[in-house]
Design a protein around this motif. Structure first.
Motif, PDB file in Angstrom:
ATOM      1  N   GLY A 100     -87.416  37.978  70.740  1.00 48.95           N
ATOM      2  CA  GLY A 100     -87.563  36.787  70.631  1.00 48.95           C
ATOM      3  C   GLY A 100     -89.641  36.405  69.221  1.00 48.95           C
ATOM      4  O   GLY A 100     -89.042  37.301  69.037  1.00 48.95           O
ATOM      5  N   PRO A 101     -89.455  35.105  69.662  1.00 50.43           N
ATOM      6  CA  PRO A 101     -90.579  34.806  68.357  1.00 50.43           C
ATOM      7  C   PRO A 101     -91.732  35.443  68.996  1.00 50.43           C
ATOM      8  O   PRO A 101     -91.524  35.415  69.828  1.00 50.43           O
ATOM      9  CB  PRO A 101     -90.547  32.824  68.635  1.00 50.43           C
ATOM     10  N   PHE A 102     -92.801  35.710  67.709  1.00 53.72           N
ATOM     11  CA  PHE A 102     -93.800  36.331  67.531  1.00 53.72           C
ATOM     12  C   PHE A 102     -94.412  35.300  68.734  1.00 53.72           C
ATOM     13  O   PHE A 102     -94.934  34.358  68.970  1.00 53.72           O
ATOM     14  CB  PHE A 102     -94.901  36.846  66.362  1.00 53.72           C
ATOM     15  N   GLY A 103     -94.904  36.478  69.769  1.00 55.64           N
ATOM     16  CA  GLY A 103     -97.030  35.996  70.710  1.00 55.64           C
ATOM     17  C   GLY A 103     -96.914  37.088  71.493  1.00 55.64           C
ATOM     18  O   GLY A 103     -96.584  38.266  72.066  1.00 55.64           O
ATOM     19  N   SER A 104     -97.653  37.236  72.667  1.00 55.33           N
ATOM     20  CA  SER A 104     -97.496  37.471  73.345  1.00 55.33           C
ATOM     21  C   SER A 104     -97.585  38.586  74.716  1.00 55.33           C
ATOM     22  O   SER A 104     -97.931  39.918  74.740  1.00 55.33           O
ATOM     23  CB  SER A 104     -99.055  36.788  74.534  1.00 55.33           C
ATOM     24  N   TRP A 105     -95.857  38.091  74.697  1.00 55.89           N
ATOM     25  CA  TRP A 105     -94.987  38.681  75.363  1.00 55.89           C
ATOM     26  C   TRP A 105     -94.631  39.901  74.428  1.00 55.89           C
ATOM     27  O   TRP A 105     -93.739  41.264  75.105  1.00 55.89           O
ATOM     28  CB  TRP A 105     -94.084  37.901  75.942  1.00 55.89           C
ATOM     29  N   TRP A 106     -95.083  40.570  73.545  1.00 51.70           N
ATOM     30  CA  TRP A 106     -94.932  41.504  72.372  1.00 51.70           C
ATOM     31  C   TRP A 106     -95.466  42.282  73.102  1.00 51.70           C
ATOM     32  O   TRP A 106     -94.527  44.000  72.775  1.00 51.70           O
ATOM     33  CB  TRP A 106     -94.866  41.604  70.385  1.00 51.70           C
ATOM     34  N   LEU A 107     -95.692  42.762  73.761  1.00 55.72           N
ATOM     35  CA  LEU A 107     -97.216  43.911  74.694  1.00 55.72           C
ATOM     36  C   LEU A 107     -96.705  43.705  76.382  1.00 55.72           C
ATOM     37  O   LEU A 107     -97.586  45.018  76.492  1.00 55.72           O
ATOM     38  CB  LEU A 107     -98.500  43.637  74.180  1.00 55.72           C
ATOM     39  N   LEU A 108     -95.313  43.039  76.222  1.00 52.24           N
ATOM     40  CA  LEU A 108     -95.324  43.563  77.827  1.00 52.24           C
ATOM     41  C   LEU A 108     -93.737  44.654  77.752  1.00 52.24           C
ATOM     42  O   LEU A 108     -93.378  44.467  76.912  1.00 52.24           O
ATOM     43  CB  LEU A 108     -94.376  42.075  78.170  1.00 52.24           C
ATOM     44  N   VAL A 109     -93.845  45.000  78.859  1.00 47.72           N
ATOM     45  CA  VAL A 109     -92.896  45.905  78.706  1.00 47.72           C
ATOM     46  C   VAL A 109     -91.484  46.222  78.817  1.00 47.72           C
ATOM     47  O   VAL A 109     -90.433  46.409  77.690  1.00 47.72           O
ATOM     48  CB  VAL A 109     -93.158  47.241  79.922  1.00 47.72           C
ATOM     49  N   SER A 110     -91.254  44.378  79.209  1.00 50.14           N
ATOM     50  CA  SER A 110     -89.963  43.886  79.885  1.00 50.14           C
ATOM     51  C   SER A 110     -88.912  43.549  78.430  1.00 50.14           C
ATOM     52  O   SER A 110     -88.019  43.100  77.890  1.00 50.14           O
ATOM     53  CB  SER A 110     -89.852  43.168  80.452  1.00 50.14           C
ATOM     54  N   THR A 111     -90.229  43.533  77.319  1.00 46.02           N
ATOM     55  CA  THR A 111     -89.572  42.904  76.143  1.00 46.02           C
ATOM     56  C   THR A 111     -88.482  43.978  74.844  1.00 46.02           C
ATOM     57  O   THR A 111     -87.666  43.298  74.245  1.00 46.02           O
ATOM     58  CB  THR A 111     -91.051  42.987  75.324  1.00 46.02           C
ATOM     59  N   TYR A 112     -89.137  44.904  75.843  1.00 47.45           N
ATOM     60  CA  TYR A 112     -88.419  46.216  74.942  1.00 47.45           C
ATOM     61  C   TYR A 112     -87.305  47.397  75.386  1.00 47.45           C
ATOM     62  O   TYR A 112     -87.823  47.708  76.886  1.00 47.45           O
ATOM     63  CB  TYR A 112     -89.504  47.649  74.098  1.00 47.45           C
ATOM     64  N   ARG A 113     -86.462  47.335  75.168  1.00 45.78           N
ATOM     65  CA  ARG A 113     -85.417  47.819  75.795  1.00 45.78           C
ATOM     66  C   ARG A 113     -85.397  49.665  75.289  1.00 45.78           C
ATOM     67  O   ARG A 113     -84.335  50.649  75.717  1.00 45.78           O
ATOM     68  CB  ARG A 113     -83.494  47.551  75.321  1.00 45.78           C
ATOM     69  N   TYR A 114     -85.614  50.053  74.333  1.00 44.94           N
ATOM     70  CA  TYR A 114     -85.638  51.554  73.073  1.00 44.94           C
ATOM     71  C   TYR A 114     -87.275  51.735  73.237  1.00 44.94           C
ATOM     72  O   TYR A 114     -88.207  51.123  72.688  1.00 44.94           O
ATOM     73  CB  TYR A 114     -85.269  51.447  71.860  1.00 44.94           C
ATOM     74  N   TRP A 115     -86.690  53.132  73.662  1.00 44.46           N
ATOM     75  CA  TRP A 115     -88.050  53.439  74.076  1.00 44.46           C
ATOM     76  C   TRP A 115     -88.012  55.306  73.505  1.00 44.46           C
ATOM     77  O   TRP A 115     -86.841  56.362  73.303  1.00 44.46           O
ATOM     78  CB  TRP A 115     -88.929  54.088  75.122  1.00 44.46           C
ATOM     79  N   GLY A 116     -89.318  55.729  73.170  1.00 43.36           N
ATOM     80  CA  GLY A 116     -89.445  57.747  72.338  1.00 43.36           C
ATOM     81  C   GLY A 116     -89.925  57.900  73.351  1.00 43.36           C
ATOM     82  O   GLY A 116     -90.078  57.844  75.323  1.00 43.36           O
ATOM     83  N   GLN A 117     -89.853  59.143  73.714  1.00 45.92           N
ATOM     84  CA  GLN A 117     -90.275  60.148  74.263  1.00 45.92           C
ATOM     85  C   GLN A 117     -91.586  59.948  74.810  1.00 45.92           C
ATOM     86  O   GLN A 117     -92.369  61.002  75.541  1.00 45.92           O
ATOM     87  CB  GLN A 117     -89.434  62.068  74.095  1.00 45.92           C
ATOM     88  N   GLY A 118     -92.495  59.875  73.859  1.00 39.95           N
ATOM     89  CA  GLY A 118     -94.241  59.972  73.772  1.00 39.95           C
ATOM     90  C   GLY A 118     -94.700  60.905  73.377  1.00 39.95           C
ATOM     91  O   GLY A 118     -94.215  62.575  73.240  1.00 39.95           O
ATOM     92  N   THR A 119     -96.305  60.947  73.054  1.00 40.02           N
ATOM     93  CA  THR A 119     -96.879  62.045  72.534  1.00 40.02           C
ATOM     94  C   THR A 119     -97.643  61.796  73.176  1.00 40.02           C
ATOM     95  O   THR A 119     -98.927  60.180  73.444  1.00 40.02           O
ATOM     96  CB  THR A 119     -96.807  61.264  71.143  1.00 40.02           C
ATOM     97  N   GLN A 120     -98.889  62.817  73.197  1.00 36.36           N
ATOM     98  CA  GLN A 120     -99.822  62.839  73.897  1.00 36.36           C
ATOM     99  C   GLN A 120    -101.321  62.876  73.628  1.00 36.36           C
ATOM    100  O   GLN A 120    -100.970  63.476  72.683  1.00 36.36           O
ATOM    101  CB  GLN A 120    -100.247  64.229  75.536  1.00 36.36           C
ATOM    102  N   VAL A 121    -101.921  62.197  74.082  1.00 30.77           N
ATOM    103  CA  VAL A 121    -103.448  61.574  73.022  1.00 30.77           C
ATOM    104  C   VAL A 121    -104.673  62.148  74.478  1.00 30.77           C
ATOM    105  O   VAL A 121    -104.455  60.788  75.349  1.00 30.77           O
ATOM    106  CB  VAL A 121    -103.435  60.827  72.877  1.00 30.77           C
ATOM    107  N   THR A 122    -105.685  62.639  74.266  1.00 33.43           N
ATOM    108  CA  THR A 122    -106.868  63.265  74.714  1.00 33.43           C
ATOM    109  C   THR A 122    -107.730  63.351  74.081  1.00 33.43           C
ATOM    110  O   THR A 122    -108.000  63.830  73.148  1.00 33.43           O
ATOM    111  CB  THR A 122    -106.022  64.789  75.306  1.00 33.43           C
ATOM    112  N   VAL A 123    -108.607  62.648  74.552  1.00 31.08           N
ATOM    113  CA  VAL A 123    -109.735  62.532  74.029  1.00 31.08           C
ATOM    114  C   VAL A 123    -111.521  62.869  75.369  1.00 31.08           C
ATOM    115  O   VAL A 123    -111.016  62.482  76.221  1.00 31.08           O
ATOM    116  CB  VAL A 123    -110.565  60.747  73.632  1.00 31.08           C
ATOM    117  N   SER A 124    -111.584  64.117  74.610  1.00 27.20           N
ATOM    118  CA  SER A 124    -112.704  64.983  75.482  1.00 27.20           C
ATOM    119  C   SER A 124    -114.440  63.711  75.328  1.00 27.20           C
ATOM    120  O   SER A 124    -114.572  63.294  73.615  1.00 27.20           O
ATOM    121  CB  SER A 124    -112.811  65.903  75.447  1.00 27.20           C
TER     122      SER A 124
END
Length: 125
Positions: A100-124
């Motif tokens: 859809g057009p650029f907007g705040s919904w681009w930060l919603l999980v529901s906007t995306y169908r394709y996902w990676g497996q993830g990478t862990q970030v740990t900050v001490s």
């Protein structure tokens, strides 16, 4: 079908920096970075329009994180500076062709169908 492969996560002390990468196979319209800490919902961190300069950030990372892309490599990056312990989470890359057009919904999980497996970030602290 788009496949996404994240890399670049790790452990760092507070105040440090990390750069995450997400390599995509296939065409995309929007790409985003999300994170999920244990016991919390997945939240949008940043998103970018493929081949464009439009970017958007979550309030908690504005001024500290920068999303960018290398169109030739079909790769999106997330540069994370001034990291805080509360940034600790699994970080996921996401993409879609029908955002859809650029907007705040681009930060919603529901906007995306394709996902990676993830990478862990740990900050001490």
């Amino acid at each position: 079908q788009v496949q996404l492969v994240e890399s670049g996560g790790g452990s760092v002390q507070a105040g440090g920096s990390l750069r995450l990468s997400c390599a995509a196979s296939g065409s995309t319209h929007c790409m985003g970075w999300f994170r999920q800490a244990p016991g919390k919902e997945r939240e949008g961190v940043a998103a970018i329009a493929t081949g464009d300069i439009s970017t958007i950030y979550g309030d908690s990372v504005k001024g500290r994180f920068t999303i960018s892309q290398d169109n030739a490599k079909n790769t999106v990056y997330l540069l994370m500076n001034s990291l805080k312990p509360e940034d600790t989470a699994m970080y996921y890359c996401a993409s879609d062709l029908a955002c859809g057009p650029f907007g705040s919904w681009w930060l919603l999980v529901s906007t995306y169908r394709y996902w990676g497996q993830g990478t862990q970030v740990t900050v001490s602290s």
